[in-house]
Design a protein around this motif. Structure first.
Motif, PDB file in Angstrom:
ATOM      1  N   SER A  80       1.063  -1.530  -0.106  1.00 38.80           N
ATOM      2  CA  SER A  80       0.213   0.198   0.437  1.00 38.80           C
ATOM      3  C   SER A  80       1.001   1.283  -0.122  1.00 38.80           C
ATOM      4  N   GLN A  81       0.152   2.155  -0.760  1.00 38.64           N
ATOM      5  CA  GLN A  81       0.850   3.674  -0.453  1.00 38.64           C
ATOM      6  C   GLN A  81       0.379   4.845  -0.611  1.00 38.64           C
ATOM      7  N   PRO A  82       0.715   5.969   0.508  1.00 38.12           N
ATOM      8  CA  PRO A  82      -0.648   6.605   0.628  1.00 38.12           C
ATOM      9  C   PRO A  82      -0.711   7.169  -0.067  1.00 38.12           C
ATOM     10  N   GLY A  83      -0.836   7.218  -2.157  1.00 37.40           N
ATOM     11  CA  GLY A  83      -1.706   7.560  -2.610  1.00 37.40           C
ATOM     12  C   GLY A  83      -3.044   6.756  -2.596  1.00 37.40           C
ATOM     13  N   ASP A  84      -2.858   5.019  -1.986  1.00 40.31           N
ATOM     14  CA  ASP A  84      -4.259   4.713  -2.284  1.00 40.31           C
ATOM     15  C   ASP A  84      -5.408   5.308  -1.451  1.00 40.31           C
ATOM     16  N   SER A  85      -5.251   5.552  -0.390  1.00 37.89           N
ATOM     17  CA  SER A  85      -6.018   6.521   0.514  1.00 37.89           C
ATOM     18  C   SER A  85      -6.991   6.738  -0.247  1.00 37.89           C
ATOM     19  N   ALA A  86      -8.284   6.272   0.476  1.00 38.23           N
ATOM     20  CA  ALA A  86      -9.524   7.112  -0.911  1.00 38.23           C
ATOM     21  C   ALA A  86     -10.650   5.857  -0.196  1.00 38.23           C
ATOM     22  N   THR A  87     -11.864   5.838  -0.300  1.00 35.70           N
ATOM     23  CA  THR A  87     -13.065   5.304  -0.384  1.00 35.70           C
ATOM     24  C   THR A  87     -12.939   4.070  -0.786  1.00 35.70           C
ATOM     25  N   TYR A  88     -13.101   3.587  -0.630  1.00 33.25           N
ATOM     26  CA  TYR A  88     -13.097   1.456  -1.789  1.00 33.25           C
ATOM     27  C   TYR A  88     -14.792   0.888  -1.539  1.00 33.25           C
ATOM     28  N   LEU A  89     -15.529   1.262  -2.516  1.00 32.58           N
ATOM     29  CA  LEU A  89     -16.841   0.682  -2.358  1.00 32.58           C
ATOM     30  C   LEU A  89     -16.697  -0.814  -3.191  1.00 32.58           C
ATOM     31  N   CYS A  90     -17.800  -1.930  -2.815  1.00 37.79           N
ATOM     32  CA  CYS A  90     -18.535  -2.765  -3.857  1.00 37.79           C
ATOM     33  C   CYS A  90     -19.817  -2.985  -4.535  1.00 37.79           C
ATOM     34  N   ALA A  91     -19.769  -2.878  -5.613  1.00 37.86           N
ATOM     35  CA  ALA A  91     -21.258  -2.604  -6.021  1.00 37.86           C
ATOM     36  C   ALA A  91     -21.910  -3.980  -6.727  1.00 37.86           C
ATOM     37  N   VAL A  92     -23.328  -4.164  -6.761  1.00 40.58           N
ATOM     38  CA  VAL A  92     -23.287  -5.678  -7.272  1.00 40.58           C
ATOM     39  C   VAL A  92     -24.863  -5.531  -8.222  1.00 40.58           C
ATOM     40  N   PRO A  93     -25.244  -5.509  -9.998  1.00 36.39           N
ATOM     41  CA  PRO A  93     -26.032  -5.462 -10.578  1.00 36.39           C
ATOM     42  C   PRO A  93     -27.856  -5.718  -9.586  1.00 36.39           C
ATOM     43  N   SER A  94     -28.677  -4.921  -9.930  1.00 32.94           N
ATOM     44  CA  SER A  94     -29.713  -5.774  -8.515  1.00 32.94           C
ATOM     45  C   SER A  94     -31.028  -5.218  -9.617  1.00 32.94           C
ATOM     46  N   GLY A  95     -32.216  -5.536  -8.514  1.00 31.40           N
ATOM     47  CA  GLY A  95     -33.281  -5.173  -9.725  1.00 31.40           C
ATOM     48  C   GLY A  95     -33.298  -6.017 -10.853  1.00 31.40           C
ATOM     49  N   GLY A  96     -33.308  -7.507 -10.770  1.00 30.34           N
ATOM     50  CA  GLY A  96     -33.387  -7.666 -12.287  1.00 30.34           C
ATOM     51  C   GLY A  96     -32.591  -7.011 -13.704  1.00 30.34           C
ATOM     52  N   TYR A  97     -30.966  -6.851 -12.371  1.00 28.35           N
ATOM     53  CA  TYR A  97     -29.736  -6.253 -13.241  1.00 28.35           C
ATOM     54  C   TYR A  97     -30.607  -5.105 -13.519  1.00 28.35           C
ATOM     55  N   GLN A  98     -31.228  -4.423 -13.671  1.00 23.34           N
ATOM     56  CA  GLN A  98     -31.208  -2.640 -14.330  1.00 23.34           C
ATOM     57  C   GLN A  98     -30.605  -1.672 -13.249  1.00 23.34           C
ATOM     58  N   LYS A  99     -30.527  -1.944 -11.978  1.00 23.22           N
ATOM     59  CA  LYS A  99     -30.107  -1.558 -11.140  1.00 23.22           C
ATOM     60  C   LYS A  99     -28.708  -1.740 -10.804  1.00 23.22           C
ATOM     61  N   VAL A 100     -28.357  -0.551  -9.626  1.00 26.12           N
ATOM     62  CA  VAL A 100     -26.939  -1.526  -8.779  1.00 26.12           C
ATOM     63  C   VAL A 100     -27.069  -0.946  -7.558  1.00 26.12           C
ATOM     64  N   THR A 101     -26.678  -1.632  -6.593  1.00 26.41           N
ATOM     65  CA  THR A 101     -26.367  -2.044  -5.064  1.00 26.41           C
ATOM     66  C   THR A 101     -25.038  -1.725  -4.666  1.00 26.41           C
ATOM     67  N   PHE A 102     -24.785  -0.750  -4.097  1.00 28.84           N
ATOM     68  CA  PHE A 102     -23.794  -0.293  -3.867  1.00 28.84           C
ATOM     69  C   PHE A 102     -23.125  -0.639  -2.074  1.00 28.84           C
ATOM     70  N   GLY A 103     -22.008  -0.811  -1.594  1.00 24.82           N
ATOM     71  CA  GLY A 103     -21.905  -1.135  -0.426  1.00 24.82           C
ATOM     72  C   GLY A 103     -21.804  -0.056   0.665  1.00 24.82           C
ATOM     73  N   THR A 104     -21.850   0.111   1.500  1.00 22.46           N
ATOM     74  CA  THR A 104     -21.490   0.938   2.403  1.00 22.46           C
ATOM     75  C   THR A 104     -20.332   1.675   2.823  1.00 22.46           C
TER      76      THR A 104
ATOM     77  N   GLY B  40     -20.461  12.511   3.566  1.00 25.68           N
ATOM     78  CA  GLY B  40     -19.395  11.080   4.229  1.00 25.68           C
ATOM     79  C   GLY B  40     -20.804  10.249   4.028  1.00 25.68           C
ATOM     80  N   MET B  41     -21.863  10.243   3.527  1.00 28.68           N
ATOM     81  CA  MET B  41     -23.555   9.537   3.258  1.00 28.68           C
ATOM     82  C   MET B  41     -22.919   8.196   2.308  1.00 28.68           C
ATOM     83  N   GLY B  42     -23.797   7.158   1.937  1.00 28.72           N
ATOM     84  CA  GLY B  42     -23.346   6.711   0.750  1.00 28.72           C
ATOM     85  C   GLY B  42     -24.107   7.389  -0.862  1.00 28.72           C
ATOM     86  N   LEU B  43     -24.572   6.418  -1.868  1.00 30.07           N
ATOM     87  CA  LEU B  43     -25.253   6.599  -3.178  1.00 30.07           C
ATOM     88  C   LEU B  43     -26.654   6.169  -2.895  1.00 30.07           C
TER      89      LEU B  43
END
Lengths: 112, 113
Positions: A80-104, B40-43
């Motif tokens: 890891s490097q200081p430039g990696d500092s950020a918020t990381y999110l994962c996401a999966v398609p949902s709602g019959g594929y049309q939408k996307v659900t994001f993680g916290t 500070g919140m999500g999407l």
């Protein structure tokens, strides 16, 4: 309803450390899973997309794995490097594929 | 290939004013989305579209309207702006099944005073 959880919510590590971010989802019937990073005050940048038929995807120092049966994905960041500092999110398609659900999200801080 | 573009980058509105946030993509993607992100919140999904002429509500559609007359453009209209609409707005697009990575625009930071 698909729910996506990321643990930990925040993580602080010294520079050079290898680390793992976790993503869990409740409905394993997913087409793919995508990892993003978001820098403060910026938009989301796509890091990796793993198709449901794949188990791993790599880009530089990043490696994402997917285990559909257990409803989990991990994002491994090597050296890891200081430039990696950020918020990381994962996401999966949902709602019959049309939408996307994001993680916290996991807020990562890499300390020089 | 510009990807997803949004205008304006910043805007300050007075209560009761209206405006349109512009979004365009040049990847011929069928799916387009509008999200808002509070500090500070999500999407939160406002509206989405699965193709030209087809739009549907997301989680927080009240106070907003959209249209999608072409594949490329997906504007978001705010009517009678309220302080609760102060947020950062992101537009995103995604292709059909297969290699269907979602791409985001840089965002519009909106303040309603």
């Amino acid at each position: 309803k698909q729910e996506v959880t990321q643990i930990p919510a925040a993580l602080s590590v010294p520079e050079g450390e290898n680390l793992v971010l976790n993503c869990s989802f409740t409905d394993s019937a997913i087409y793919n899973l995508q990892w993003f990073r978001q820098d403060p005050g910026k938009g989301l940048t796509s890091l990796l997309l793993i198709q449901s038929s794949q188990r791993e995807q790599t880009s530089g120092r990043l490696n994402a794995s997917l285990d559909k049966s257990s409803g989990r994905s991990t994002l491994y960041i090597a050296a890891s490097q200081p430039g990696d500092s950020a918020t990381y999110l994962c996401a999966v398609p949902s709602g019959g594929y049309q939408k996307v659900t994001f993680g916290t999200g996991t807020k990562l801080q890499v300390i020089p | 290939n510009a990807g997803v573009t949004q205008t304006p980058k910043f805007r300050i509105l007075k209560i009761g004013q209206s405006m349109t946030l512009q979004c365009a993509q040049d990847m011929n993607h069928n799916y387009m989305y509008w999200y808002r992100q509070d500090p500070g919140m999500g999407l939160k999904l406002i509206y989405y579209s699965v193709g030209a002429g087809i739009t549907d509500k997301g989680e927080v559609p009240n106070g907003y309207n959209v249209s999608r007359s072409t594949t490329e453009y997906f504007p978001l209209r705010l009517e009678l702006a309220a302080p609760s609409q102060t947020s950062v707005y992101f537009c995103a697009s995604r292709g059909l099944a297969g290699i269907n990575e979602q791409f985001f625009g840089p965002g519009t930071r909106l303040t309603v005073l």
